[in-house]
Design an enzyme around this catalytic site. Sequence first.
Site, mmCIF file in Angstrom:
data_model
loop_
_atom_site.group_PDB
_atom_site.id
_atom_site.type_symbol
_atom_site.label_atom_id
_atom_site.label_comp_id
_atom_site.label_asym_id
_atom_site.label_seq_id
_atom_site.Cartn_x
_atom_site.Cartn_y
_atom_site.Cartn_z
ATOM 1 N N SER A 86 41.824 27.841 32.751
ATOM 2 C CA SER A 86 42.672 28.833 33.432
ATOM 3 C C SER A 86 43.892 28.215 34.109
ATOM 4 O O SER A 86 43.883 27.055 34.499
ATOM 5 C CB SER A 86 41.862 29.561 34.505
ATOM 6 O OG SER A 86 40.715 30.134 33.946
ATOM 7 N N GLU A 87 44.896 29.060 34.237
ATOM 8 C CA GLU A 87 46.121 28.673 34.953
ATOM 9 C C GLU A 87 46.571 29.854 35.786
ATOM 10 O O GLU A 87 46.043 30.971 35.636
ATOM 11 C CB GLU A 87 47.218 28.292 33.948
ATOM 12 C CG GLU A 87 46.818 27.108 33.077
ATOM 13 C CD GLU A 87 47.894 26.706 32.066
ATOM 14 O OE1 GLU A 87 49.011 27.290 32.108
ATOM 15 O OE2 GLU A 87 47.615 25.813 31.258
ATOM 16 N N GLY A 143 28.344 29.746 28.025
ATOM 17 C CA GLY A 143 28.372 29.564 29.478
ATOM 18 C C GLY A 143 28.102 30.845 30.234
ATOM 19 O O GLY A 143 27.481 30.836 31.302
ATOM 20 N N GLU A 174 34.496 33.267 34.189
ATOM 21 C CA GLU A 174 34.005 33.201 32.795
ATOM 22 C C GLU A 174 34.138 34.548 32.092
ATOM 23 O O GLU A 174 33.258 34.976 31.337
ATOM 24 C CB GLU A 174 32.576 32.662 32.745
ATOM 25 C CG GLU A 174 32.543 31.212 33.172
ATOM 26 C CD GLU A 174 31.366 30.450 32.651
ATOM 27 O OE1 GLU A 174 30.851 30.793 31.577
ATOM 28 O OE2 GLU A 174 30.967 29.494 33.330
HETATM 29 C C1 LIG Z 1 35.655 30.714 42.045
HETATM 30 C C2 LIG Z 1 36.276 30.638 40.687
HETATM 31 C C3 LIG Z 1 35.886 29.638 39.825
HETATM 32 C C4 LIG Z 1 36.490 29.520 38.577
HETATM 33 N N1 LIG Z 1 36.157 28.462 37.752
HETATM 34 C C5 LIG Z 1 36.880 28.240 36.628
HETATM 35 C C6 LIG Z 1 36.704 27.036 35.862
HETATM 36 O O1 LIG Z 1 35.872 26.191 36.182
HETATM 37 N N2 LIG Z 1 37.497 26.842 34.788
HETATM 38 C C7 LIG Z 1 38.435 27.734 34.394
HETATM 39 O O2 LIG Z 1 39.125 27.484 33.406
HETATM 40 N N3 LIG Z 1 38.627 28.888 35.091
HETATM 41 C C8 LIG Z 1 37.888 29.159 36.197
HETATM 42 N N4 LIG Z 1 38.088 30.303 36.930
HETATM 43 C C9 LIG Z 1 39.085 31.258 36.492
HETATM 44 C C10 LIG Z 1 38.478 32.570 36.015
HETATM 45 O O3 LIG Z 1 37.861 32.394 34.782
HETATM 46 C C11 LIG Z 1 39.589 33.627 36.024
HETATM 47 O O4 LIG Z 1 39.862 33.916 37.381
HETATM 48 C C12 LIG Z 1 39.176 34.873 35.268
HETATM 49 O O5 LIG Z 1 39.112 34.628 33.896
HETATM 50 C C13 LIG Z 1 40.147 36.035 35.518
HETATM 51 O O6 LIG Z 1 41.462 35.633 35.361
HETATM 52 P P1 LIG Z 1 42.548 36.015 36.486
HETATM 53 O O7 LIG Z 1 42.002 35.559 37.793
HETATM 54 O O8 LIG Z 1 43.845 35.448 36.071
HETATM 55 O O9 LIG Z 1 42.587 37.582 36.496
HETATM 56 P P2 LIG Z 1 43.464 38.494 35.500
HETATM 57 O O10 LIG Z 1 43.250 38.073 34.096
HETATM 58 O O11 LIG Z 1 44.850 38.553 36.018
HETATM 59 O O12 LIG Z 1 42.750 39.891 35.707
HETATM 60 C C14 LIG Z 1 43.035 40.753 36.817
HETATM 61 C C15 LIG Z 1 42.347 42.085 36.546
HETATM 62 O O13 LIG Z 1 42.912 42.682 35.367
HETATM 63 C C16 LIG Z 1 41.890 43.002 34.454
HETATM 64 N N5 LIG Z 1 42.374 42.813 33.075
HETATM 65 C C17 LIG Z 1 43.135 41.797 32.583
HETATM 66 N N6 LIG Z 1 43.378 41.986 31.286
HETATM 67 C C18 LIG Z 1 42.742 43.129 30.936
HETATM 68 C C19 LIG Z 1 42.602 43.862 29.713
HETATM 69 N N7 LIG Z 1 43.141 43.432 28.554
HETATM 70 N N8 LIG Z 1 41.871 45.005 29.722
HETATM 71 C C20 LIG Z 1 41.298 45.440 30.865
HETATM 72 N N9 LIG Z 1 41.392 44.794 32.038
HETATM 73 C C21 LIG Z 1 42.114 43.661 32.068
HETATM 74 C C22 LIG Z 1 40.755 42.025 34.767
HETATM 75 O O14 LIG Z 1 39.503 42.536 34.321
HETATM 76 C C23 LIG Z 1 40.845 41.934 36.277
HETATM 77 O O15 LIG Z 1 40.149 42.999 36.857
HETATM 78 C C24 LIG Z 1 37.454 30.452 38.166
HETATM 79 C C25 LIG Z 1 37.822 31.487 39.040
HETATM 80 C C26 LIG Z 1 37.268 31.576 40.286
HETATM 81 C C27 LIG Z 1 37.749 32.661 41.215
#
Ligand SMILES: Cc1cc2nc3c(=O)[nH]c(=O)nc-3n(C[C@H](O)[C@H](O)[C@H](O)COP(=O)(O)OP(=O)(O)OC[C@H]3O[C@@H](n4cnc5c(N)ncnc54)[C@H](O)[C@@H]3O)c2cc1C
Length: 392
Positions: A138-139, A254, A375
Amino acid sequence: MPATPDAIETAPPPLTALSEDEKFFQFTVRKFAREQIRPYVREMDEAGVFRQEIIRQFFEMGLMGIEIPEEYGGQGGTFFQAILAVEELSAVDPSAGVIVDVQNTICNNALLRWASAGQKAKYLPRLAQNTVASYALSEAGSGSDAFAMATRAEDRGDHFLLNGRKLWITNAAEAGFFLLFANADPAAGYKGVTAFLVEREFPGFQVGKKEDKLGLRSSSTCELILDNCRVPRENVMGEVGKGYKIAIETLNEGRIAIGAQMIGLARAALEHAVAYARERKQFGKPIADFQGVQFELAKMAVDVEAARLLVYNAARLRDAGLPFLTEAAMAKYYSSEIAEKTASRAIEVHGGVGVTRDYPVEKLYRDAKIGRIYEGTSNMQLLTIAKKLIAR
Ligand SMILES: Cc1cc2nc3c(=O)[nH]c(=O)nc-3n(C[C@H](O)[C@H](O)[C@H](O)COP(=O)(O)OP(=O)(O)OC[C@H]3O[C@@H](n4cnc5c(N)ncnc54)[C@H](O)[C@@H]3O)c2cc1C
């Protein structure tokens, strides 16, 4: 009509029936979590730091290399055992659960499937014995749309130069090893995404800011900074441009473990609620005598059991080499929903004290929230499930 002996012999065992090995493993992890982790849970949550000593014990017990074959110093166990470990640890502290989860079901797993013989020989013994691992996909600008990543990998012949930033990386404060994704050919879109095995000491690599979170506070979540980070070509895992497949398939596995983390958490919330309901007296009797409270506890128990069946089924399918994609998405989606609901109900059973830090349920409620986000958010799980439903 009772089943015939033949039918019993050929029937697959019930999902929740554990083998003798599994029972022993579950008992060992449960005992360890209760005796060695529980005394520190509150202190770690408040400090936002996980005790190094407990991580050392994870390695000592083989909990960081459950599926790694014995020839590499691992336990040679099953994915299902990793699920049991995550459930048991999470029933005491979901932060402990996620550390072991990321190590086993994501990082080790990916190397077992895609690393070359040389990469396995070099890294698997470390991952089994002393090196914490992180998974960095993630980024800031790419979460659900993970392959829109901005981190770039420039091919310089015998090495790649990585530039960009990763965000939300679990275990990063403690990790010595990072399975990290960068795009080596942005024009090719997701077909440029490449998996790199990055050591913390590589030049140009830095662990950045640590997040101050609502829940899972002692599990570290950090930014990674790649500033001309030099990664030897031999540290590309799989083929250049095939990292998207590794990223997707690793997360598919995972997320079963996130389901396990959530059922451990929900089970703990239920246990605390039952214990409190037996003790707390109102109107001259324990509140557990009131049918209104009993029904709440019963509904929580049904939710936990249903979620466990989904998680165990997905894990057993995975170990059997059968398709499990939809089942894993269902397990993660449902377990994270009921974990939040169960922790919330457990607070209500506690009444006012439930929202204080003197009782463990408020922490479980905070810890539950992340289950529906990382995830793959709940919406992403629903997309996976729906795609299968409507596919022709
Ligand atoms: C505590 C924590 C630990 C983490 N650990 C890791 C890690 O070890 N490695 C790693 O790579 N990442 C990690 N993450 C990142 C995590 O996987 C992401 O936060 C997650 O995938 C959501 O991405 P985002 O936060 O950018 O939310 P966004 O993708 O911006 O989503 C925001 C909202 O929009 C909704 N949404 C987005 N697109 C759609 C769509 N097409 N249709 C319907 N709804 C949509 C989502 O469901 C969500 O409700 C971690 C995050 C946290 C908070």
